[in-house]
Enzyme design. Structure first.
Site, PDB file in Angstrom:
ATOM      1  N   GLU A  67      -3.126  -4.745  -1.654  1.00 33.40           N
ATOM      2  CA  GLU A  67      -3.505  -4.171   0.046  1.00 33.40           C
ATOM      3  C   GLU A  67      -4.559  -3.387   0.107  1.00 33.40           C
ATOM      4  OE1 GLU A  67       0.150  -3.393   2.877  1.00 33.40           O
ATOM      5  OE2 GLU A  67       0.272  -1.665   1.462  1.00 33.40           O
ATOM      6  N   ASP A 115      -3.592   4.572   7.762  1.00 37.30           N
ATOM      7  CA  ASP A 115      -4.841   3.542   7.181  1.00 37.30           C
ATOM      8  C   ASP A 115      -6.104   3.743   7.505  1.00 37.30           C
ATOM      9  OD1 ASP A 115      -2.342   2.095   6.284  1.00 37.30           O
ATOM     10  OD2 ASP A 115      -2.565   1.414   8.188  1.00 37.30           O
TER      11      ASP A 115
HETATM   12  O1  FUB Z   1      -0.348   0.218   9.116  1.00 35.14           O
HETATM   13  C1  FUB Z   1       0.087  -1.523   8.271  1.00 35.14           C
HETATM   14  C2  FUB Z   1       0.125  -1.828   7.135  1.00 35.14           C
HETATM   15  O2  FUB Z   1       0.286  -0.541   6.145  1.00 35.14           O
HETATM   16  C3  FUB Z   1      -1.168  -1.514   6.766  1.00 35.14           C
HETATM   17  O3  FUB Z   1      -2.043  -2.162   6.940  1.00 35.14           O
HETATM   18  C4  FUB Z   1      -1.128  -1.660   5.164  1.00 35.14           C
HETATM   19  O4  FUB Z   1      -2.580  -0.793   4.598  1.00 35.14           O
HETATM   20  C5  FUB Z   1      -0.041  -0.667   5.166  1.00 35.14           C
HETATM   21  O5  FUB Z   1      -0.911   0.914   5.146  1.00 35.14           O
END
Ligand code: FUB
Length: 328
Positions: free
Chosen positions: A227, A17
């Site tokens: 996301e 991320d």
């Molecule tokens: O790293 C945890 C979660 O996985 C993140 O918040 C999302 O965007 C995905 O990458």
């Protein structure tokens, strides 16, 4: 070139991320710090059980990379119970602000802010989460006029669907498959001058289909937001990029305002090794870089990922492309 061909930025810890920014002429990367766990993969994302954050920095894209060590720990955040997921950082007023999500003691995600005098921390967390914040994946953007915005949200394990009535409804978690109509999208709120609270209500980041002029549909899993929101600006155009989650693409849309609306434009990364895909886009010395992650360093374990970087280019009409238009 596949993402497998590109080497991880660091291999001594697992990272994911990546939110990259240029501060004081140096590239700073704010990643999640993945750790091993016995928790079996589930749609809730419980296997992403991170407990602290590191900051990485580089004088140039070719390195060397400095790991500034732990800059914020779960044990120092009074309101957070577990799962320090994807963070971001911004600078304003001579300070550095670190935005991060975590599950609170009631079990739902909120977003916190921590402050430092230097881009590499250490960051001191505010005792409470940002009032009115919810869900995951905060991404900050400070516009040329100094106004800062916070984008956030993620569906499924990110709980965005649990907030459709304005309060947390844990039972809405299971209604994802039944969603109809326009897709849920990221949210955006203006940040106060001290960067510690929302100004007014957060609103949806609307993404329209360029052909039909309709909002992207919830069944359009190849293009709808899941996301990993990110915003950058080039030549007065705002680029909103994001992950499609279950279809594993990084896509982008463009608009004339940081608040949208945005029009879908295309893909910037195909699926990588591992379930999640998440990124940031940053200009450095006249070139454009996509920081992202995959799970190649762990041989494909979804929750043990590594940050990588590759170049992006713009075509004449401002489209982003992962293919070098100058290459023969
Ligand atoms: O790293 C945890 C979660 O996985 C993140 O918040 C999302 O965007 C995905 O990458």
């Amino acid at each position: 070139m596949t993402s497998l061909d590109i080497q991880p930025l660091v291999t001594h810890i697992y990272t994911a991320d990546p939110s990259a920014h240029v501060f004081n002429g140096r590239i700073y990367v704010y990643p999640s710090h993945d750790i091993a766990t016995d928790i079996v993969d589930n749609d809730n994302g419980d296997q992403y059980a991170m407990e602290d954050y590191h900051v990485l920095s580089l004088p140039s894209i070719s390195g060397p990379v400095t790991d500034h060590g732990v800059v914020l720990s779960l044990k120092d955040i009074p309101w957070a119970a577990k799962q320090l997921w994807a963070p971001d950082a911004a600078t304003k007023n001579g300070k550095y602000y670190f935005f991060f999500p975590a599950r609170n003691h009631e079990g739902f995600f909120q977003i916190g802010v921590a402050v430092a005098d230097e881009p590499h921390g250490p960051f001191v967390p505010e005792p409470e989460p940002i009032k009115g914040s919810y869900s995951i994946d905060p991404a900050s953007f400070v516009d040329d006029d100094g106004q800062a915005y916070l984008y956030f949200g993620g569906i499924w394990g990110g709980q965005l669907q649990c907030w459709q009535k304005g309060v947390y409804d844990k039972d809405a978690y299971t209604t994802m498959e039944a969603l109809e109509g326009p897709a849920l999208s990221a949210r955006v709120a203006k940040l106060s001058n001290d960067m510690k609270s929302f100004v007014g209500e957060d609103v949806a980041v609307e993404i329209f289909d360029p052909a039909t002029k309709e909002l992207l549909h919830s069944s359009d899993h190849d293009r709808r937001f899941f996301e990993a929101a990110w915003v950058h600006k080039r030549n007065g155009v705002y680029y909103f990029s994001y992950s499609t989650g279950d279809t594993h693409y990084l896509c982008y849309a463009t608009g004339d305002s940081p608040l949208g609306p945005f029009t879908y434009r295309g893909r910037i990364l195909e699926p990588v090794t591992g379930w999640t895909t998440h990124h940031s886009i940053v200009e450095f010395e006249g070139r454009t870089w996509l920081f992202h992650h995959d799970a190649s360093l762990s041989g494909g374990k979804n929750h043990l990922r590594c940050v990588k970087v590759r170049e992006l280019w713009y075509t004449e009409d401002g489209s982003l492309t992962a293919e070098n238009p100058g290459a023969s």
